[in-house]
Design an enzyme around this catalytic site. Sequence first.
Site, PDB file in Angstrom:
ATOM      1  N   GLU A  41      -5.502   5.593   3.699  1.00 61.32           N
ATOM      2  CA  GLU A  41      -6.818   5.165   3.212  1.00 61.32           C
ATOM      3  C   GLU A  41      -7.961   5.973   3.810  1.00 61.32           C
ATOM      4  OE1 GLU A  41      -4.382   3.167   4.276  1.00 61.32           O
ATOM      5  OE2 GLU A  41      -4.246   1.345   3.056  1.00 61.32           O
ATOM      6  N   ALA A  51      -2.848   0.635  -3.527  1.00 58.84           N
ATOM      7  CA  ALA A  51      -3.648  -0.075  -4.526  1.00 58.84           C
ATOM      8  C   ALA A  51      -4.166   0.962  -5.513  1.00 58.84           C
ATOM      9  CB  ALA A  51      -4.797  -0.796  -3.846  1.00 58.84           C
ATOM     10  N   GLY A  73      -1.602   0.195   0.276  1.00 59.84           N
ATOM     11  CA  GLY A  73      -1.174  -1.151  -0.107  1.00 59.84           C
ATOM     12  C   GLY A  73       0.324  -1.252  -0.327  1.00 59.84           C
ATOM     13  N   GLU A  84       1.672  -1.780   3.053  1.00 65.26           N
ATOM     14  CA  GLU A  84       1.266  -3.138   3.465  1.00 65.26           C
ATOM     15  C   GLU A  84       2.095  -4.197   2.753  1.00 65.26           C
ATOM     16  OE1 GLU A  84      -3.378  -2.533   4.650  1.00 65.26           O
ATOM     17  OE2 GLU A  84      -2.883  -2.294   2.544  1.00 65.26           O
TER      18      GLU A  84
HETATM   19  N1  DAK Z   1      -3.910   4.774  -7.451  1.00 65.94           N
HETATM   20  C1  DAK Z   1      -4.012   5.226  -8.735  1.00 65.94           C
HETATM   21  N2  DAK Z   1      -3.254   6.220  -9.222  1.00 65.94           N
HETATM   22  C2  DAK Z   1      -2.363   6.803  -8.398  1.00 65.94           C
HETATM   23  C3  DAK Z   1      -2.189   6.388  -7.065  1.00 65.94           C
HETATM   24  C4  DAK Z   1      -3.023   5.306  -6.588  1.00 65.94           C
HETATM   25  N3  DAK Z   1      -2.915   4.796  -5.344  1.00 65.94           N
HETATM   26  N4  DAK Z   1      -1.233   7.161  -6.500  1.00 65.94           N
HETATM   27  C5  DAK Z   1      -0.805   8.016  -7.452  1.00 65.94           C
HETATM   28  N5  DAK Z   1      -1.479   7.810  -8.606  1.00 65.94           N
HETATM   29  C6  DAK Z   1      -1.319   8.517  -9.871  1.00 65.94           C
HETATM   30  C7  DAK Z   1      -1.920   9.919  -9.827  1.00 65.94           C
HETATM   31  O1  DAK Z   1      -3.311   9.864 -10.054  1.00 65.94           O
HETATM   32  C8  DAK Z   1      -1.160  10.594 -10.952  1.00 65.94           C
HETATM   33  O2  DAK Z   1      -1.707  10.199 -12.181  1.00 65.94           O
HETATM   34  P1  DAK Z   1      -1.977  11.285 -13.349  1.00 65.94           P
HETATM   35  O3  DAK Z   1      -2.839  12.313 -12.725  1.00 65.94           O
HETATM   36  O4  DAK Z   1      -0.603  11.791 -13.693  1.00 65.94           O
HETATM   37  O5  DAK Z   1      -2.638  10.493 -14.432  1.00 65.94           O
HETATM   38  C9  DAK Z   1       0.230   9.969 -10.860  1.00 65.94           C
HETATM   39  O6  DAK Z   1       0.059   8.757 -10.125  1.00 65.94           O
HETATM   40  C10 DAK Z   1       1.212  10.837 -10.104  1.00 65.94           C
HETATM   41  O7  DAK Z   1       0.624  11.175  -8.854  1.00 65.94           O
HETATM   42  P2  DAK Z   1       0.482  12.681  -8.315  1.00 65.94           P
HETATM   43  O8  DAK Z   1       0.376  13.637  -9.434  1.00 65.94           O
HETATM   44  O9  DAK Z   1      -0.594  12.665  -7.281  1.00 65.94           O
HETATM   45  O10 DAK Z   1       1.930  12.856  -7.629  1.00 65.94           O
HETATM   46  P3  DAK Z   1       2.300  13.781  -6.396  1.00 65.94           P
HETATM   47  O11 DAK Z   1       3.771  13.716  -6.313  1.00 65.94           O
HETATM   48  O12 DAK Z   1       1.635  15.115  -6.485  1.00 65.94           O
HETATM   49  O13 DAK Z   1       1.650  13.049  -5.110  1.00 65.94           O
HETATM   50  C11 DAK Z   1       1.153  11.106  -3.685  1.00 65.94           C
HETATM   51  C12 DAK Z   1       2.133  11.760  -4.719  1.00 65.94           C
HETATM   52  C13 DAK Z   1       1.645   9.696  -3.436  1.00 65.94           C
HETATM   53  C14 DAK Z   1       1.158  11.898  -2.407  1.00 65.94           C
HETATM   54  C15 DAK Z   1      -0.288  11.105  -4.300  1.00 65.94           C
HETATM   55  O14 DAK Z   1      -0.238  10.531  -5.619  1.00 65.94           O
HETATM   56  C16 DAK Z   1      -1.265  10.307  -3.499  1.00 65.94           C
HETATM   57  O15 DAK Z   1      -1.778  10.763  -2.468  1.00 65.94           O
HETATM   58  N6  DAK Z   1      -1.596   9.094  -3.963  1.00 65.94           N
HETATM   59  C17 DAK Z   1      -2.622   8.251  -3.369  1.00 65.94           C
HETATM   60  C18 DAK Z   1      -2.097   7.598  -2.120  1.00 65.94           C
HETATM   61  C19 DAK Z   1      -3.154   6.730  -1.462  1.00 65.94           C
HETATM   62  O16 DAK Z   1      -4.243   7.208  -1.045  1.00 65.94           O
HETATM   63  N7  DAK Z   1      -2.873   5.416  -1.332  1.00 65.94           N
HETATM   64  C20 DAK Z   1      -3.795   4.475  -0.749  1.00 65.94           C
HETATM   65  C21 DAK Z   1      -4.712   3.866  -1.790  1.00 65.94           C
HETATM   66  S1  DAK Z   1      -5.877   2.708  -1.102  1.00 65.94           S
HETATM   67  C22 DAK Z   1      -6.603  -4.931   0.236  1.00 65.94           C
HETATM   68  C23 DAK Z   1      -5.379  -4.771  -0.354  1.00 65.94           C
HETATM   69  C24 DAK Z   1      -4.874  -3.494  -0.558  1.00 65.94           C
HETATM   70  C25 DAK Z   1      -5.616  -2.386  -0.247  1.00 65.94           C
HETATM   71  C26 DAK Z   1      -6.837  -2.538   0.344  1.00 65.94           C
HETATM   72  C27 DAK Z   1      -7.344  -3.823   0.587  1.00 65.94           C
HETATM   73  N8  DAK Z   1      -7.121  -6.241   0.503  1.00 65.94           N
HETATM   74  C28 DAK Z   1      -6.237  -7.394   0.419  1.00 65.94           C
HETATM   75  C29 DAK Z   1      -8.444  -6.428   1.039  1.00 65.94           C
HETATM   76  C30 DAK Z   1      -5.021  -1.067  -0.492  1.00 65.94           C
HETATM   77  C31 DAK Z   1      -5.702   0.084  -0.543  1.00 65.94           C
HETATM   78  C32 DAK Z   1      -4.959   1.314  -0.887  1.00 65.94           C
HETATM   79  O17 DAK Z   1      -3.760   1.306  -1.031  1.00 65.94           O
END
Ligand code: DAK
Length: 260
Positions: A134, A68, A111, A114
């Site tokens: 997360e 997300a 997400g 998921e």
């Molecule tokens: N959100 C926003 N931006 C994101 C992102 C995300 N989840 N993942 C990557 N980006 C963005 C980065 O900020 C970066 O943007 P700029 O800095 O270029 O502006 C761009 O994508 C490229 O990412 P990186 O520079 O970080 O690329 P790398 O290759 O170095 O790293 C990575 C890739 C996937 C390892 C890293 O980007 C990363 O760790 N991303 C976050 C992964 C994460 O924590 N995902 C979980 C998010 S929380 C629900 C429904 C859904 C959810 C919850 C509840 N309900 C129905 C109740 C879901 C929650 C989540 O998913």
Amino acid sequence: MAHLESDFLKVSNEKGVGWIRLHRPEVLNALNRQMVADLVGLLESFDRDENIRAILLTGGPKAFAAGADIGEMAQATSVEMLHLDPFADWDRIRHISKPIVAAVSGYALGGGCELAMACDLILASESAKFGQPEINIGVMPGAGGTQRLTRAVGKARAMEMVLTGKPITAQEALQAGLVNRVIPVEKLEEEAMKLAEELASKPPVALRLAKQAVLKAAEVGLEEGLDYEQKLFYFLFSTEDQKEGMQAFSEKRRPLFRGR
Ligand code: DAK
């Protein structure tokens, strides 16, 4: 039937397969609210379209979806989350009656993982990485990551993935039972389309009820599940497709299923 256009989704429709590609590559297909709302609207519109019999969901080569959109959630309070219920759309995915194949390359995190698990079959490319990170940003999975993942891979592996946030590789996901197949990156979409086309050639009513029955197994005890299965089985004898399927078998020809 015309289907919704969206800034974040690419859409096509051929050979009975409705194809949706997540397309927000600059942020690794991070799923913002608009994108999820568009996706769910589109899935529902495919579900109503008689010409579509199976759905294919893909992302890009680097990411299926990295979760997300963190920026969108970062400043929210619990009460805002509760009132806005920004994720209500997610829940509608499980009511889609047609089979959904997810083809995953690169990151399927949070997400994104998921979303893949809310689909019915997952084909992974060799580059795929599945994870629930997360915990590393101060929360926990909220769209099925503790429930569907645990049912798919078992408590030990799910606990490790959810508590450490470490992703697993495509091969590990295959061994754990999370995905159906691992495919070379360059072949992924072709193979996923073949699988979706194969599903689209099956009798639609039986396909829908068979999907429902398999999903039911995760929700109810054996006796209730067997009873449910039997009733759906009997119901299929009221369809033209059952008569056609069995007659075609006797006549040694290919059946022509009409979804009736
Ligand atoms: N959100 C926003 N931006 C994101 C992102 C995300 N989840 N993942 C990557 N980006 C963005 C980065 O900020 C970066 O943007 P700029 O800095 O270029 O502006 C761009 O994508 C490229 O990412 P990186 O520079 O970080 O690329 P790398 O290759 O170095 O790293 C990575 C890739 C996937 C390892 C890293 O980007 C990363 O760790 N991303 C976050 C992964 C994460 O924590 N995902 C979980 C998010 S929380 C629900 C429904 C859904 C959810 C919850 C509840 N309900 C129905 C109740 C879901 C929650 C989540 O998913």
